[in-house]
Design an enzyme around this catalytic site. Structure first.
Site, PDB file in Angstrom:
ATOM      1  N   GLN A  82       0.840  -1.201   0.000  1.00  0.00           N
ATOM      2  CA  GLN A  82       0.000   0.000   0.000  1.00  0.00           C
ATOM      3  C   GLN A  82       0.873   1.248   0.000  1.00  0.00           C
ATOM      4  OE1 GLN A  82      -3.653  -0.234   1.087  1.00  0.00           O
ATOM      5  NE2 GLN A  82      -3.913   1.893   0.566  1.00  0.00           N
ATOM      6  N   PHE A  83       1.239   1.723  -1.183  1.00  0.00           N
ATOM      7  CA  PHE A  83       2.115   2.900  -1.268  1.00  0.00           C
ATOM      8  C   PHE A  83       1.470   4.135  -0.680  1.00  0.00           C
ATOM      9  CE2 PHE A  83      -0.319   3.687  -5.075  1.00  0.00           C
ATOM     10  CZ  PHE A  83      -0.328   5.064  -5.204  1.00  0.00           C
ATOM     11  N   THR A  84       0.140   4.175  -0.617  1.00  0.00           N
ATOM     12  CA  THR A  84      -0.539   5.368  -0.122  1.00  0.00           C
ATOM     13  C   THR A  84      -0.316   5.607   1.369  1.00  0.00           C
ATOM     14  OG1 THR A  84      -2.614   4.190   0.269  1.00  0.00           O
ATOM     15  CG2 THR A  84      -2.323   5.213  -1.907  1.00  0.00           C
TER      16      THR A  84
END
Length: 149
Positions: A82-84
């Site tokens: 989850q890069f966010t």
């Protein structure tokens, strides 16, 4: 590395309508974010923490000393990149993703977390890196914690 850890009764991730990973709980759904300075050593450290952190009820409500970990229960984990988690929305109305590591750096580190968990004996399901994933879960508690290394 950052991880949002949710204690779940069940969790699943789908890509294009296909279930690519699912667990039945009690277990953990773990969203993993990677930043530029992260290393394989940090990935291994995160895996060890996820396997041993005591997030499950044990004992009586009056005695929390009996809380249990995934390793105690042989509880499964669903690990999803989850890069966010490294999004920054402090300025303006659009988040920036500058602190998130690019895919060629992040993907092997998320894979390293999964590999280390499996080496420790964990049953691990995953999402698909870089895909448009739909995650569903039943949060047990609700119970959510943030781990940061």
């Amino acid at each position: 590395m950052r991880a949002v850890v949710q204690r779940v009764a069940e969790a699943a991730v789908t890509v294009d309508g296909e279930t690519v990973g699912a667990i039945e709980g009690p277990g953990l759904c773990v969203l993993v974010g990677v930043t530029h300075e992260d290393t394989p050593e940090k990935a291994a450290q995160l895996a060890r923490k996820l396997w041993s952190v005591r997030l499950f009820d044990g004992g009586t409500p009056d005695d929390r000393s009996g809380e249990l970990s995934c390793s105690d229960l042989n509880a499964p984990l669903l690990v999803i990149s989850q890069f966010t988690l490294y999004g920054d929305a402090r300025k303006g109305r659009r988040p920036t993703w500058n602190a998130a590591a690019p895919g060629p750096l992040a993907e092997p580190l998320v894979d390293a977390v999964v590999a280390e968990l499996r080496a420790l004996g964990a049953k691990v399901e995953t999402g698909r890196f870089g895909a448009d994933m739909k995650v569903s879960l039943v949060n047990d508690g609700p119970f959510t914690v943030l781990l940061e290394l």
